[in-house]
Design an enzyme around this catalytic site. Structure first.
Site, PDB file in Angstrom:
ATOM      1  CB  CYS A   1      57.710  75.433  52.854  1.00 14.64           C
ATOM      2  SG  CYS A   1      58.208  74.520  51.359  1.00 14.64           S
TER       3      CYS A   1
ATOM      4  CB  SER B   1      70.351  46.211  28.787  1.00 15.80           C
ATOM      5  OG  SER B   1      70.361  47.611  28.552  1.00 15.80           O
TER       6      SER B   1
ATOM      7  CD  GLU C   1      57.239  72.657  55.556  1.00 17.88           C
ATOM      8  OE1 GLU C   1      56.015  72.783  55.625  1.00 17.88           O
ATOM      9  OE2 GLU C   1      57.883  72.722  54.472  1.00 17.88           O
TER      10      GLU C   1
ATOM     11  N   PRO D   1      70.685  45.084  36.333  1.00 13.40           N
ATOM     12  CG  PRO D   1      68.599  44.103  36.064  1.00 13.40           C
ATOM     13  CD  PRO D   1      69.302  45.188  36.822  1.00 13.40           C
TER      14      PRO D   1
ATOM     15  CE  LYS E   1      53.615  75.351  54.575  1.00  9.27           C
ATOM     16  NZ  LYS E   1      54.214  74.103  54.010  1.00  9.27           N
TER      17      LYS E   1
END
Length: 719
Positions: free
Chosen positions: A180, A365, A50, A363, A119
């Protein structure tokens, strides 16, 4: 001796394409590449995803006329390219017709446009807002004329073409087209098309990944031709189109409800073409067995049929025993744990290669969330290594560009991680030795460039600034401080980690004489976001978050799966550790616990989330549903207990709703994602007590309690 027979064998093609919003020239090249592959496999019909010309995820760029003009410019290049001749093409792009914007398919053959098909039904819920940009055609079987732009007239010699809901007749068969959402609607066009003699249906899609969603889609795709018979070609976008979604491919070719070809759901391939050879006699014999369908034909208004001289198969040919119909195969599904591994990993790869940053910074932890994020990056590196080994030139070119070395050919995922993945343990006096060890050990196993540091001096300096300015020094609750002091001291640690994360993301490559900055990864899971169990602008604030749409329960299952499949025994220590933020001091009698802090378990949070978003429950209806569930074994909770849990959830959801307005863009993986940016549009200032609903809940609790009391008294009198 040669034998001449009537030809009923037709080879058709569909594809997964990794298109990118507004990458017109790149999208063009991938479209043409898919056409070349389809032709090389003998296909006479090629279907693409699409809005493949401009990319599906343009969002509000679809409001700009430039997108429509540039789509026609790129389409003209495709239409006139010698490599696109000799095959029927079904290509998707946006079109303005009579000043109205439509999501369209353009069907062409040998440089001539046969039909522009808009569509009919637009996707307009969840992540989709198609009616914000487009208008549905809303007129099944209606058509009118469309005047072509001058650049197309010069190529095709046509001034106007048919625009509307029509079908195309070739010499052998009839073609019909869906887009779709039309597959998901109650009155799908393929039913009426089948009753009007259409034998081959195409569906061009922009369908995104959600955990466990593929089963629903595949069921609809296979059922489309189970009832009426026919060939169904499903094409889909695959990859990160520049937003939170990952489009998960699985292009398919189905005959009479049976799968003939299925593309991958997750991979790093930019172009994936599937072909199948089908025997039209199989469609006709299947339909001959459906007497009900034949009766229904009489009641249906016919489609306008565009007649052509196109031959998808020659009218006669010499029998060739090497050409045979494609055999049925099983539909392939991934485990949810595999989906968590593969979807975000592919999404991260697309994001990194297209942003052209120097890598990712995380980060780390020592907890399960950042562990899961690091493991997904590890899989991304592994997928790149496998793609390079399999000869994927595009992936090799991309990885060499990212590391600024055109001789780099990675042999292990650790080689890639050492160049593109940076991690850091940002410890304080409240951090345990166990979490520090786990972070360092995982970083070593996956090969990231790891920095182990302490930030106590930074935290102390900020608190001292406050003390000098106000004359007051906050202390933790376990040392006699108030809840306000306790929360502020936790939050300053979390927010300073965000500041450090961005500092390190900008400068760590520089320390290694590498140009460019890093993208910061967040690692807050969907349940913590829903509950608001995170600090606003802490290290959950990042550039992107691969696990922000995944529940804690699913993350645990993923880690257990990854421990075995990636041969990372250290993951078991993350899995068995008690989830903790480590923002309060650890004493002999106290260790901070996430579930205790939240006042609810992660399993309860997942249930609250699904009821709130997926089943559209407010506080009262949620209580009713959960009372019926949780009053039974194994829970056996009283009405008062269920009511308390429901009220607590809605209270914290409401007071923390404002945090969702600043959440890091996260990979969308769950239907109950609280992402306020587009998926979950709700106010962020709500009365957290929900007084009217709470009164109704209390009334029901009272009725239940009185009834249970009478039953108990009755049982006593019988005894």
């Amino acid at each position: 001796m040669s034998v001449t027979i009537m030809a009923h064998l037709i080879t058709v093609a569909t594809c997964n394409l990794n298109q990118w919003a507004l990458d017109f020239e790149g999208n063009r090249d991938r479209i043409i590449g898919s056409i070349e592959i389809a032709k090389s496999k003998g296909a006479k019909l090629r279907v693409g995803p699409e809005l493949e010309v401009c990319g599906y995820g343009c969002l509000d760029h679809f409001l700009e006329n430039d997108v429509y003009d540039q789509s026609w410019e790129i389409y003209s290049e495709i239409l006139s390219d010698p490599r696109t001749q000799g095959i029927v093409l079904d290509i998707g792009m946006p079109i303005i017709h009579k000043s109205i914007k439509y999501n369209c398919r353009i069907i062409s053959y040998n440089g001539k446009i046969l039909l522009i098909r808009p569509k009919l039904y637009l996707a307009n819920d969840g992540n989709y807002r198609e009616m914000r940009y487009f208008t549905p055609w809303n007129r099944p079987k209606y058509f009118e004329e469309f005047h072509l732009p001058s650049k197309i007239i010069k190529i095709s010699g046509q001034n106007k073409v048919i625009f509307g809901d029509c079908v195309i007749q070739t010499r052998e068969t009839k073609l019909g087209f869906e887009t779709c959402e039309e597959l998901f609607t109650p009155q799908s066009p393929h039913i009426a098309m089948a009753l009007d003699g259409v034998e081959i249906f195409t569906n061009s899609s922009g369908s995104h990944h959600e955990l466990r969603k593929l089963n629903t889609r595949m069921k609809l795709i296979t059922e489309a031709t189970t009832k009426c018979g026919g060939v169904y070609l499903y094409a889909n976008q695959k990859g990160c189109d520049g937003d939170r979604l990952y489009y998960d491919g699985c292009a398919s070719i189905v005959l009479n409800g049976k799968m003939l070809a299925q593309g991958s759901q997750f991979s790093l391939k930019d172009i994936e073409v599937l072909t199948a050879t089908i025997d039209l006699d199989d469609v006709r014999s299947y339909r001959n067995q459906k007497s009900a369908s034949m009766q229904a034909v009489l009641t249906e208004e016919v489609y306008h049929t565009i007649e052509t001289d196109i031959e998808l198969a020659p009218s006669s040919h010499v029998f060739d025993p090497t050409i045979r119909p494609t055999l049925e195969q099983e539909v392939k599904y991934h485990l949810p744990e595999e989906e968590i591994a593969l979807g975000p990993a592919c999404w991260l790869w697309d994001y990194l290669r297209r942003s052209k940053c120097a890598g990712y910074f995380l980060p780390l932890s020592g907890g399960i969330d950042s562990c899961a994020t690091a493991t997904i990056v590890h899989l991304m590196c592994l997928l790149v290594v496998e793609a390079v080994r399999n000869g994927d030139k595009q992936v090799l070119e991309d990885i060499q560009t990212l590391v600024h070395d055109n001789t780099f050919i990675p042999q292990t995922p650790q080689e890639i991680a050492s160049k593109l993945f940076y991690t850091s343990f940002m410890g304080t006096v409240n951090s345990s030795k166990e979490t520090r060890y786990r972070a360092k050990e995982l970083a070593t196993k996956i090969g990231s460039f790891h920095v182990d540091m302490n930030m106590d001096t930074l935290v102390t300096a900020v608190v001292n600034v406050f003390e000098v300015a106000t004359g007051k020094k906050p202390i933790f609750k376990i040392f006699g401080g108030s809840q306000t002091e306790n929360l502020a001291l936790q939050n300053i640690q979390a927010r300073l980690r965000m500041v450090l994360a961005y500092l390190f993301a900008q400068l760590l490559p520089w320390t290694r004489r590498i140009s460019g900055g890093l993208l910061v990864l967040g690692s807050a899971n969907v349940d913590e976001c829903l509950r608001g169990y995170l600090t606003k602008y802490d290290c959950s604030s990042a550039d992107i978050n691969p696990i922000g749409g995944i529940s804690k329960t699913d993350l645990k299952r993923f880690i257990a799966w990854a421990e075995i499949n990636f041969e990372l025994p250290i993951l078991n220590e993350f899995l068995t550790a008690t989830p903790t933020a480590e923002l309060e001091p650890i004493t002999e009698n106290y260790v901070q616990s996430d579930e205790v802090d939240m006042g609810m378990t992660y399993d309860e949070l997942s249930r609250f989330g699904r009821l709130r978003k997926v089943e559209k429950c407010g506080p009262y209806s949620m209580f009713i549903k959960l009372y019926h569930e949780w009053s039974q074994p194994p829970y056996s909770l009283t009405a008062e207990q269920v009511a308390e849990k429901v009220k607590r959830f809605w209270f914290f959801y409401a007071i923390n709703r404002h945090k969702m307005t600043t959440m890091t863009p996260a990979y969308h993986a769950e239907q109950y994602s609280p992402d306020d940016n587009r998926f979950d549009l709700r106010p962020f200032l709500i009365n957290p007590r929900f007084p009217h609903a709470s009164k109704k809940i209390d009334q029901v609790v009272k009725i239940i309690s009185e009834r249970e009391k009478k039953i108990a008294e009755s049982n006593l009198s019988v005894d």
